[in-house]
Design a protein around this motif. Structure first.
Motif, PDB file in Angstrom:
ATOM      1  N   GLN A   4       1.131  -1.575   0.006  1.00 38.73           N
ATOM      2  CA  GLN A   4       0.150  -0.308  -0.063  1.00 38.73           C
ATOM      3  C   GLN A   4       0.803   1.376  -0.193  1.00 38.73           C
ATOM      4  OE1 GLN A   4      -2.569  -1.201   3.879  1.00 38.73           O
ATOM      5  NE2 GLN A   4      -4.241  -1.532   2.230  1.00 38.73           N
ATOM      6  N   GLY A   5       0.097   3.115  -0.484  1.00 41.01           N
ATOM      7  CA  GLY A   5       0.649   3.642  -0.252  1.00 41.01           C
ATOM      8  C   GLY A   5      -0.052   4.616  -0.747  1.00 41.01           C
ATOM      9  N   THR A   6      -0.291   6.079  -1.489  1.00 43.25           N
ATOM     10  CA  THR A   6      -0.655   6.717  -1.095  1.00 43.25           C
ATOM     11  C   THR A   6      -0.949   7.055  -2.912  1.00 43.25           C
ATOM     12  OG1 THR A   6       1.284   8.343  -2.203  1.00 43.25           O
ATOM     13  CG2 THR A   6       0.196   8.519   0.280  1.00 43.25           C
ATOM     14  N   SER A   7       0.422   6.586  -4.000  1.00 39.14           N
ATOM     15  CA  SER A   7      -0.346   7.000  -5.736  1.00 39.14           C
ATOM     16  C   SER A   7       0.178   5.782  -5.851  1.00 39.14           C
ATOM     17  CB  SER A   7       0.211   7.874  -5.924  1.00 39.14           C
ATOM     18  OG  SER A   7       1.346   8.161  -5.602  1.00 39.14           O
ATOM     19  N   LEU A   8       0.210   5.790  -7.200  1.00 39.88           N
ATOM     20  CA  LEU A   8       0.962   4.383  -8.167  1.00 39.88           C
ATOM     21  C   LEU A   8       1.941   5.554  -9.441  1.00 39.88           C
ATOM     22  CD1 LEU A   8       2.069   1.932  -8.561  1.00 39.88           C
ATOM     23  CD2 LEU A   8      -0.054   1.199 -10.532  1.00 39.88           C
ATOM     24  N   GLN A   9       2.957   5.311  -9.372  1.00 39.67           N
ATOM     25  CA  GLN A   9       4.004   5.994 -10.175  1.00 39.67           C
ATOM     26  C   GLN A   9       3.807   5.408 -11.586  1.00 39.67           C
ATOM     27  OE1 GLN A   9       4.578   9.771  -9.182  1.00 39.67           O
ATOM     28  NE2 GLN A   9       2.882   9.090  -7.604  1.00 39.67           N
ATOM     29  N   ILE A  10       3.512   5.933 -12.444  1.00 43.72           N
ATOM     30  CA  ILE A  10       3.918   5.129 -13.477  1.00 43.72           C
ATOM     31  C   ILE A  10       4.048   5.549 -14.747  1.00 43.72           C
ATOM     32  CG2 ILE A  10       2.214   3.959 -15.952  1.00 43.72           C
ATOM     33  CD1 ILE A  10      -0.516   3.178 -14.320  1.00 43.72           C
ATOM     34  N   GLN A  11       5.660   4.679 -15.512  1.00 39.94           N
ATOM     35  CA  GLN A  11       6.694   5.137 -16.556  1.00 39.94           C
ATOM     36  C   GLN A  11       5.855   5.004 -17.443  1.00 39.94           C
ATOM     37  OE1 GLN A  11       9.006   8.026 -15.999  1.00 39.94           O
ATOM     38  NE2 GLN A  11       8.127   7.869 -14.113  1.00 39.94           N
ATOM     39  N   THR A  12       5.990   5.545 -19.475  1.00 43.80           N
ATOM     40  CA  THR A  12       5.466   5.489 -20.553  1.00 43.80           C
ATOM     41  C   THR A  12       6.372   5.286 -21.519  1.00 43.80           C
ATOM     42  OG1 THR A  12       5.040   7.526 -21.416  1.00 43.80           O
ATOM     43  CG2 THR A  12       3.023   6.683 -19.803  1.00 43.80           C
ATOM     44  N   ASP A  13       6.126   5.240 -22.471  1.00 39.90           N
ATOM     45  CA  ASP A  13       7.005   4.707 -23.526  1.00 39.90           C
ATOM     46  C   ASP A  13       7.571   5.740 -24.445  1.00 39.90           C
ATOM     47  OD1 ASP A  13       5.289   4.511 -24.967  1.00 39.90           O
ATOM     48  OD2 ASP A  13       5.600   2.663 -26.066  1.00 39.90           O
ATOM     49  N   ASP A  14       6.691   7.006 -24.349  1.00 37.44           N
ATOM     50  CA  ASP A  14       6.831   7.907 -25.013  1.00 37.44           C
ATOM     51  C   ASP A  14       5.913   9.485 -24.253  1.00 37.44           C
ATOM     52  OD1 ASP A  14       6.661  10.343 -26.715  1.00 37.44           O
ATOM     53  OD2 ASP A  14       5.817   9.096 -28.596  1.00 37.44           O
ATOM     54  N   PHE A  15       6.294  10.537 -23.506  1.00 34.29           N
ATOM     55  CA  PHE A  15       5.944  11.882 -23.306  1.00 34.29           C
ATOM     56  C   PHE A  15       5.296  12.365 -23.400  1.00 34.29           C
ATOM     57  CE2 PHE A  15       6.305  16.091 -21.344  1.00 34.29           C
ATOM     58  CZ  PHE A  15       5.774  15.494 -19.711  1.00 34.29           C
ATOM     59  N   ASN A  16       5.228  12.490 -24.751  1.00 32.50           N
ATOM     60  CA  ASN A  16       4.383  13.005 -25.543  1.00 32.50           C
ATOM     61  C   ASN A  16       3.210  12.126 -25.915  1.00 32.50           C
ATOM     62  OD1 ASN A  16       6.808  15.305 -26.977  1.00 32.50           O
ATOM     63  ND2 ASN A  16       7.647  13.683 -27.596  1.00 32.50           N
ATOM     64  N   LYS A  17       3.163  11.689 -25.700  1.00 35.65           N
ATOM     65  CA  LYS A  17       1.630  10.878 -25.490  1.00 35.65           C
ATOM     66  C   LYS A  17       0.807  11.067 -24.608  1.00 35.65           C
ATOM     67  CE  LYS A  17       3.067   8.151 -29.676  1.00 35.65           C
ATOM     68  NZ  LYS A  17       2.491   6.986 -30.338  1.00 35.65           N
ATOM     69  N   VAL A  18       1.622  11.363 -23.109  1.00 36.40           N
ATOM     70  CA  VAL A  18       1.089  11.090 -21.931  1.00 36.40           C
ATOM     71  C   VAL A  18      -0.309  10.878 -21.508  1.00 36.40           C
ATOM     72  CG1 VAL A  18       1.541  13.183 -20.999  1.00 36.40           C
ATOM     73  CG2 VAL A  18       1.671  11.235 -20.008  1.00 36.40           C
ATOM     74  N   ALA A  19      -1.152  12.543 -22.877  1.00 41.03           N
ATOM     75  CA  ALA A  19      -2.106  12.952 -22.525  1.00 41.03           C
ATOM     76  C   ALA A  19      -2.978  11.875 -22.833  1.00 41.03           C
ATOM     77  CB  ALA A  19      -2.756  14.202 -23.345  1.00 41.03           C
ATOM     78  N   GLU A  20      -2.617  11.210 -24.494  1.00 43.21           N
ATOM     79  CA  GLU A  20      -3.758   9.713 -24.995  1.00 43.21           C
ATOM     80  C   GLU A  20      -3.267   8.852 -24.743  1.00 43.21           C
ATOM     81  OE1 GLU A  20      -2.968   6.762 -28.765  1.00 43.21           O
ATOM     82  OE2 GLU A  20      -2.091   9.067 -28.659  1.00 43.21           O
ATOM     83  N   TYR A  21      -2.032   8.586 -23.277  1.00 48.61           N
ATOM     84  CA  TYR A  21      -2.291   7.778 -22.630  1.00 48.61           C
ATOM     85  C   TYR A  21      -2.888   7.613 -20.945  1.00 48.61           C
ATOM     86  CZ  TYR A  21       1.903   6.051 -25.332  1.00 48.61           C
ATOM     87  OH  TYR A  21       2.266   5.592 -26.882  1.00 48.61           O
ATOM     88  N   THR A  22      -3.027   8.305 -20.373  1.00 46.25           N
ATOM     89  CA  THR A  22      -3.410   8.649 -19.284  1.00 46.25           C
ATOM     90  C   THR A  22      -5.648   8.438 -19.464  1.00 46.25           C
ATOM     91  OG1 THR A  22      -2.296  10.765 -18.392  1.00 46.25           O
ATOM     92  CG2 THR A  22      -4.797  10.210 -18.288  1.00 46.25           C
ATOM     93  N   GLU A  23      -5.792   9.494 -20.920  1.00 49.40           N
ATOM     94  CA  GLU A  23      -7.279   8.986 -21.043  1.00 49.40           C
ATOM     95  C   GLU A  23      -7.240   7.162 -21.404  1.00 49.40           C
ATOM     96  OE1 GLU A  23      -8.345  11.170 -24.833  1.00 49.40           O
ATOM     97  OE2 GLU A  23      -7.788  12.562 -23.448  1.00 49.40           O
ATOM     98  N   GLN A  24      -6.162   7.009 -21.716  1.00 49.42           N
ATOM     99  CA  GLN A  24      -6.466   5.279 -22.424  1.00 49.42           C
ATOM    100  C   GLN A  24      -6.334   4.331 -20.951  1.00 49.42           C
ATOM    101  OE1 GLN A  24      -7.152   3.324 -25.449  1.00 49.42           O
ATOM    102  NE2 GLN A  24      -7.218   1.440 -24.223  1.00 49.42           N
ATOM    103  N   LEU A  25      -6.004   4.256 -20.017  1.00 55.00           N
ATOM    104  CA  LEU A  25      -4.686   4.208 -18.594  1.00 55.00           C
ATOM    105  C   LEU A  25      -6.598   4.019 -17.736  1.00 55.00           C
ATOM    106  CD1 LEU A  25      -3.937   2.344 -17.075  1.00 55.00           C
ATOM    107  CD2 LEU A  25      -2.319   4.648 -15.400  1.00 55.00           C
ATOM    108  N   ASN A  26      -7.291   5.303 -17.900  1.00 53.73           N
ATOM    109  CA  ASN A  26      -8.314   5.937 -17.168  1.00 53.73           C
ATOM    110  C   ASN A  26     -10.011   4.950 -17.756  1.00 53.73           C
ATOM    111  OD1 ASN A  26      -9.929   7.151 -15.065  1.00 53.73           O
ATOM    112  ND2 ASN A  26     -11.072   7.884 -17.554  1.00 53.73           N
ATOM    113  N   HIS A  27      -9.963   5.611 -19.611  1.00 53.90           N
ATOM    114  CA  HIS A  27     -10.697   4.036 -19.930  1.00 53.90           C
ATOM    115  C   HIS A  27     -11.009   2.281 -19.522  1.00 53.90           C
ATOM    116  CE1 HIS A  27     -12.650   1.749 -23.110  1.00 53.90           C
ATOM    117  NE2 HIS A  27     -13.823   2.236 -22.841  1.00 53.90           N
ATOM    118  N   ASP A  28      -9.802   1.974 -19.513  1.00 54.12           N
ATOM    119  CA  ASP A  28      -9.235   1.373 -18.120  1.00 54.12           C
ATOM    120  C   ASP A  28      -9.428   0.314 -17.527  1.00 54.12           C
ATOM    121  OD1 ASP A  28      -8.304   0.790 -21.579  1.00 54.12           O
ATOM    122  OD2 ASP A  28      -6.546  -0.125 -21.274  1.00 54.12           O
ATOM    123  N   LEU A  29      -9.886   1.403 -16.374  1.00 52.58           N
ATOM    124  CA  LEU A  29      -9.952   0.819 -15.266  1.00 52.58           C
ATOM    125  C   LEU A  29     -11.337   0.912 -15.317  1.00 52.58           C
ATOM    126  CD1 LEU A  29      -7.019   3.745 -13.513  1.00 52.58           C
ATOM    127  CD2 LEU A  29      -6.866   0.701 -12.993  1.00 52.58           C
TER     128      LEU A  29
END
Length: 413
Positions: free
Chosen positions: A218-243
């Motif tokens: 357990q912790g206060t949050s989960l920190q995630i690294q992606t393969d391309d920071f330029n697409k981080v907004a797109e990845y955020t939406e994708q992860l939120n949808h998958d959750l």
């Protein structure tokens, strides 16, 4: 080979056997300086953006996931369950993830105290970021049992409290009750981000979890690294949808909030976006200077070579062909200037990239040296655009050739 290009390649830039006129030298110098300023402006802004972005990511990670309480009695503790691991492992853009835990604390010496948040030095990216910004001491090996009570503090905290690596300090942790631990300062980092440095220290994940009274998963949050920071907004939406989809499928049983470094460091990224406007202004001004100087140089070349115009016209060359000759001559001057400007600028910027001999005021710019990022494609594009603009701009002044009579030109000579 085209007649005008053939002649231009063999026609000297000098007049009457003399060396190149001062106007030609000025034109070469102007083009060299202009392209040098252009390359330097783009490279420095790219480097500055990279450094600031890396600092923001170093403190926040690409994507952060928080547990969202849905009723009054539910806590906001994030639990890294097997189902959550499975979901993240199946996300193609996720390269690394780690638990993040933090707890408010007070560092107290016999004469002073400072409030901070003790965060975990857990993820590989966070570890690498602090290591890059480490000024003194070392990063603890938290896998070794004896180093579990060691922390890394900022230069700001070290200066305010008069601490150095090896010193021990009483640390008061504030949760449901107040707990005291005597921790040892192992290292001191300095990112020059005062808004972060002033309130953050780093320690072992088990220490923070124990003090916060949570489980090892357990912790206060989960920190995630992606393969391309330029697409981080797109990845955020994708992860939120998958959750959300995972909740609907019964794979996970809590709601989560997904955030990213773009939102967490929005003020800094908005500031960086203003630099693009400055670069556009600089590029425009330098292009105008280079073009104006080359136009002047072309007109002087035309006046210097009036006899050539007369001979060429008398031998049957059309006005268009003679105009092209002078355009190619001016492009030759521009090309020489581009080569000189590129070589000198790239050499200086490469040296700066390796040795950081040009300093900056870290209090104003968050970096203590002029950052540089040499991008080959940007440099090639910049040179290509310069040549195209110069060629287009030289078409109009080349019409001055049509006003010179072959008879008058040969009589003048």
């Amino acid at each position: 080979m085209k007649f005008s290009l053939f002649v231009a390649r063999r026609l000297s830039l000098s007049s009457g056997g003399r060396k190149s006129s001062p106007a030609i030298k000025v034109s070469v110098t102007a083009v060299a300086l202009s392209v040098a300023v252009m390359i330097a402006a783009v490279s420095i802004v790219l480097g500055f953006k990279r450094e600031i972005r890396d600092k923001i990511i170093g403190f926040n990670s690409h994507i952060s996931v928080y547990a969202m309480p849905t009723h009054e009695n539910e806590d906001n503790v994030f639990t890294l369950t097997p189902s959550m691991r499975e979901l993240l492992d199946n996300e193609p853009f996720v390269t690394d993830y780690s638990l993040e835990a933090s707890i408010p604390a007070i560092l107290k010496t016999p004469t002073d105290f400072k409030g901070i948040y003790l965060r975990t030095l857990n993820g590989a990216s966070t570890h690498a970021f602090i290591k890059r910004n480490l000024e003194e001491g070392k990063i603890p090996e938290y896998k070794v049992a004896d180093e579990g009570n060691k922390i890394v503090i900022s230069r700001i905290a070290a200066d305010e409290l008069g601490l150095k690596p090896g010193d021990k300090i009483d640390t008061y942790f504030i949760s449901d009750d107040v707990r005291v631990r005597r921790l040892e300062v192992s290292g001191i980092f300095n990112s020059h981000f005062d808004s972060y440095d002033g309130v953050i220290a780093y320690g072992a994940l088990p220490l923070v979890q124990k003090l916060a009274g949570v489980l090892p998963t357990q912790g206060t949050s989960l920190q995630i690294q992606t393969d391309d920071f330029n697409k981080v907004a797109e990845y955020t939406e994708q992860l939120n949808h998958d959750l959300v989809q995972a909740i609907a499928n019964g794979q996970i049983y809590r709601q989560y909030t997904v955030d990213n470094a773009l939102n967490q460091g929005a003020a800094y990224f908005n500031w960086l976006s203003l630099l693009d406007t400055n670069v556009i202004v600089i590029l425009s001004l330098m292009a105008i200077v280079a073009i104006a100087t080359l136009i002047s140089g072309m007109l002087i070349l035309i006046l210097d070579k009036k006899s050539f115009i007369g001979v060429a016209r008398a031998m049957g060359a059309s006005i268009g062909q003679v105009r092209e000759v002078f355009i190619y001559l001016a492009l030759k001057v521009a090309f020489i200037g581009l080569i000189i400007g590129n070589i000198l600028t790239i050499a200086i910027l490469s040296a700066q990239q390796h040795w950081h001999f040009l300093p900056l005021d870290a209090d104003a710019y968050y970096i203590d040296f002029v950052p540089v990022q040499l991008d080959v494609w940007w440099i090639l594009l910049l040179n290509a655009v310069c040549l195209v603009l110069i060629y287009v701009a030289l078409i109009l002044p080349s019409r001055f050739v049509a006003g010179i009579s072959p008879t008058d030109a040969m009589r003048t000579e």
